[in-house]
Design a protein around this motif. Sequence first.
Motif, PDB file in Angstrom:
ATOM      1  N   VAL A 133       0.824  -1.348   0.260  1.00 48.22           N
ATOM      2  CA  VAL A 133      -0.150  -0.326   0.018  1.00 48.22           C
ATOM      3  C   VAL A 133       0.270   1.197  -0.214  1.00 48.22           C
ATOM      4  N   GLN A 134       2.187   1.852   0.541  1.00 46.84           N
ATOM      5  CA  GLN A 134       2.781   2.503   0.768  1.00 46.84           C
ATOM      6  C   GLN A 134       2.943   3.166  -0.401  1.00 46.84           C
TER       7      GLN A 134
ATOM      8  N   GLY B 157       0.846   4.911  -2.105  1.00 52.75           N
ATOM      9  CA  GLY B 157       0.517   6.407  -1.139  1.00 52.75           C
ATOM     10  C   GLY B 157       0.925   7.256  -1.907  1.00 52.75           C
ATOM     11  N   GLU B 158       2.552   6.553  -2.472  1.00 57.11           N
ATOM     12  CA  GLU B 158       3.498   7.607  -2.979  1.00 57.11           C
ATOM     13  C   GLU B 158       2.738   8.555  -4.094  1.00 57.11           C
TER      14      GLU B 158
ATOM     15  N   SER C 213       0.017   8.351  -5.333  1.00 59.53           N
ATOM     16  CA  SER C 213      -1.698   9.503  -5.017  1.00 59.53           C
ATOM     17  C   SER C 213      -0.897  10.106  -4.268  1.00 59.53           C
ATOM     18  N   ILE C 214      -0.149  10.906  -3.778  1.00 55.41           N
ATOM     19  CA  ILE C 214       0.283  11.924  -3.236  1.00 55.41           C
ATOM     20  C   ILE C 214       1.321  12.817  -4.666  1.00 55.41           C
TER      21      ILE C 214
END
Lengths: 118, 204
Positions: free
Chosen positions: B179-180, B183-184, B186-187
């Motif tokens: 998931v990480q 996350g990156e 997505s940001i």
Amino acid sequence: MAEAPDLTVPFENDRERGVFLADLLYLTTQLDQWRDWSLNIEALSPGQRAQLASAVGPGDTPDLKLQRWITLFDDELRAVSDARNRAVHGIRLSDRELRGAVWLARHLLELVEPADAA
Amino acid sequence: MSSESDEASRSDHLPVTGSSGALDALETVRRHPSWFFRDGKFEPHEAARLLADEALRGGAETVTVRRQGNWFAVEADRDWLEGDLAAFFTPLSYEQGGRNSTRVEVALTAFCSAVVTAADNGVHEVSSSPDSNLQVQDLDIPLKPAGRVVAFLPPAVQTAAPQPASRHQQAVQPTLRLVQGEGERSIVSAVSSFVDKQEALLHG
């Protein structure tokens, strides 16, 4: 207008990373507050409303501006919240992710916070 | 005031580099791959061997090393970290490894594109990069009810046209997932879209 930041710069050390993490927690608290206010503008203090009113253009209102803000930036607000949630659950954010989340949170706030209140 | 012998005794139990100091422990490890690898650079087979050795020294009776796609996974019937994931974030010695030992987990975090671990208390994604999400379909590693599994994706592994997992495949994937890195991604995407949208707020 804010320009895209360089997110590729790594943190120099744990101290700098810690400062960004603290910023992320603080800024997301502020963002959550503004999200709540956008759903219930009556909760804004008269002083805040007056400040918001002074920052909108002709034909615009603080209510409309807040509604636009939360609608327009829904994905961005969610991305910042998700990053905060990962951080507080002990997942290590990459340097790029943490730097980007803080930059985004700060600029999202600048769009709604009156300049002299920021 | 602490005596010299106190200092010597304390230093036996201190990590090589703590995260509380001015140095970032992971960055320090990245600058010194030769602390872990004989050729002075990250080597996945050597990393897997060191992990397996660590698990055996930590009391495991059965250790399995798997290669799935570009992923390496080391599974053991005993949690050699005893539930403590600190070894993924800072160099730590361990009693069974001897006086000058260092657990290798921190080198995985420092060098690999992704690291995931699981034990009976759940799955923990230690790190992942956006690129590693493209290879998550290979992370098909069964979880054991006891023990520990550590899976890592070596750095700079390029795959030819990775195929995204279908919805059905995603539904039946095991519990290890990333998931990480997402996350990156997505940001970075949100920062870019923010820059494009901000004018719309001002002009309605």
